[in-house]
Design a protein around this motif. Structure first.
Motif, PDB file in Angstrom:
ATOM      1  N   ALA A  92       0.820  -1.207   0.000  1.00  0.00           N
ATOM      2  CA  ALA A  92       0.000   0.000   0.000  1.00  0.00           C
ATOM      3  C   ALA A  92       0.858   1.263   0.000  1.00  0.00           C
ATOM      4  N   SER A  93       2.036   1.186   0.587  1.00  0.00           N
ATOM      5  CA  SER A  93       2.913   2.359   0.616  1.00  0.00           C
ATOM      6  C   SER A  93       3.695   2.527  -0.686  1.00  0.00           C
ATOM      7  N   GLY A  94       3.514   1.584  -1.606  1.00  0.00           N
ATOM      8  CA  GLY A  94       4.138   1.722  -2.920  1.00  0.00           C
ATOM      9  C   GLY A  94       5.505   1.075  -3.054  1.00  0.00           C
ATOM     10  N   LYS A  95       5.961   0.401  -2.041  1.00  0.00           N
ATOM     11  CA  LYS A  95       7.257  -0.264  -2.127  1.00  0.00           C
ATOM     12  C   LYS A  95       7.109  -1.592  -2.840  1.00  0.00           C
ATOM     13  N   THR A  96       8.167  -2.008  -3.513  1.00  0.00           N
ATOM     14  CA  THR A  96       8.139  -3.299  -4.185  1.00  0.00           C
ATOM     15  C   THR A  96       8.782  -4.334  -3.284  1.00  0.00           C
ATOM     16  N   LEU A  97       8.217  -5.507  -3.310  1.00  0.00           N
ATOM     17  CA  LEU A  97       8.734  -6.602  -2.499  1.00  0.00           C
ATOM     18  C   LEU A  97       9.542  -7.538  -3.378  1.00  0.00           C
ATOM     19  N   GLY A  98      10.448  -8.251  -2.781  1.00  0.00           N
ATOM     20  CA  GLY A  98      11.213  -9.252  -3.505  1.00  0.00           C
ATOM     21  C   GLY A  98      12.550  -8.732  -3.987  1.00  0.00           C
ATOM     22  N   ARG A  99      13.180  -9.582  -4.740  1.00  0.00           N
ATOM     23  CA  ARG A  99      14.505  -9.279  -5.256  1.00  0.00           C
ATOM     24  C   ARG A  99      14.422  -8.235  -6.371  1.00  0.00           C
ATOM     25  N   PRO A 100      15.358  -7.292  -6.419  1.00  0.00           N
ATOM     26  CA  PRO A 100      15.344  -6.298  -7.498  1.00  0.00           C
ATOM     27  C   PRO A 100      15.609  -6.959  -8.853  1.00  0.00           C
ATOM     28  N   ALA A 101      15.068  -6.367  -9.891  1.00  0.00           N
ATOM     29  CA  ALA A 101      15.243  -6.904 -11.243  1.00  0.00           C
ATOM     30  C   ALA A 101      16.706  -6.759 -11.667  1.00  0.00           C
ATOM     31  N   ALA A 102      17.202  -7.763 -12.364  1.00  0.00           N
ATOM     32  CA  ALA A 102      18.595  -7.743 -12.815  1.00  0.00           C
ATOM     33  C   ALA A 102      18.782  -6.790 -13.996  1.00  0.00           C
ATOM     34  N   LEU A 103      17.723  -6.607 -14.776  1.00  0.00           N
ATOM     35  CA  LEU A 103      17.778  -5.712 -15.929  1.00  0.00           C
ATOM     36  C   LEU A 103      16.758  -4.592 -15.731  1.00  0.00           C
ATOM     37  N   ASP A 104      17.205  -3.356 -15.963  1.00  0.00           N
ATOM     38  CA  ASP A 104      16.247  -2.257 -15.880  1.00  0.00           C
ATOM     39  C   ASP A 104      15.417  -2.223 -17.168  1.00  0.00           C
ATOM     40  N   PRO A 105      14.358  -1.446 -17.226  1.00  0.00           N
ATOM     41  CA  PRO A 105      13.493  -1.445 -18.411  1.00  0.00           C
ATOM     42  C   PRO A 105      14.213  -1.084 -19.707  1.00  0.00           C
ATOM     43  N   ASP A 106      15.205  -0.181 -19.648  1.00  0.00           N
ATOM     44  CA  ASP A 106      15.955   0.166 -20.857  1.00  0.00           C
ATOM     45  C   ASP A 106      16.762  -1.022 -21.362  1.00  0.00           C
ATOM     46  N   GLN A 107      17.413  -1.723 -20.440  1.00  0.00           N
ATOM     47  CA  GLN A 107      18.187  -2.902 -20.823  1.00  0.00           C
ATOM     48  C   GLN A 107      17.258  -3.983 -21.377  1.00  0.00           C
ATOM     49  N   ALA A 108      16.108  -4.156 -20.767  1.00  0.00           N
ATOM     50  CA  ALA A 108      15.160  -5.163 -21.246  1.00  0.00           C
ATOM     51  C   ALA A 108      14.712  -4.845 -22.668  1.00  0.00           C
TER      52      ALA A 108
END
Length: 85
Positions: A28-44
Motif C-alpha cells: 500500500a505504501s508503494g514499495k516493491t517486495l522481492g529481489r530487485p530486477a537484474a535488468l532495468d526497463p531500458d536494458q530489457a
C-alpha cells in the motif's frame, strides 16, 4: 498436550496474520517486495530489440552479464520468443 497444541496453533495463526498485514502495508505504501530486477526497463528493451535481430540468448546474457535464465523471461514477457504449446 491438547492445551499446548492449541496455544501453539494460535501463536502460528497470529504470526501468519501479522505477516500478511505487513505485506499489505508495504504494498500500500508503494514499495516493491522481492529481489530487485537484474535488468532495468531500458536494458530489457535493448535485449528484446537485439533478439529480434537474431542475436542468441547466450550472447545477450554475456553482453549484459546475467544468466540466460534472466534473459528468457524478459523475452517471454515481451512476446519475442515463440513458445511451444
Amino acid at each position: 498436550m491438547n492445551v499446548l497444541a492449541a496455544v501453539l496453533e494460535f501463536q502460528r495463526d497470529m504470526i501468519s496474520e501479522n505477516t500478511h498485514e505487513g505485506v499489505a502495508a508495504t504494498e500500500a505504501s508503494g514499495k516493491t517486495l522481492g529481489r530487485p530486477a537484474a535488468l532495468d526497463p531500458d536494458q530489457a528493451a535493448k535485449v528484446v530489440e537485439a533478439f529480434s535481430e537474431d542475436t542468441a540468448v547466450k550472447a545477450l546474457a554475456r553482453r549484459h552479464q546475467v544468466a540466460p535464465k534472466t534473459i528468457r523471461p524478459v523475452l517471454d514477457a515481451a512476446g519475442a520468443r515463440e513458445l511451444p504449446e
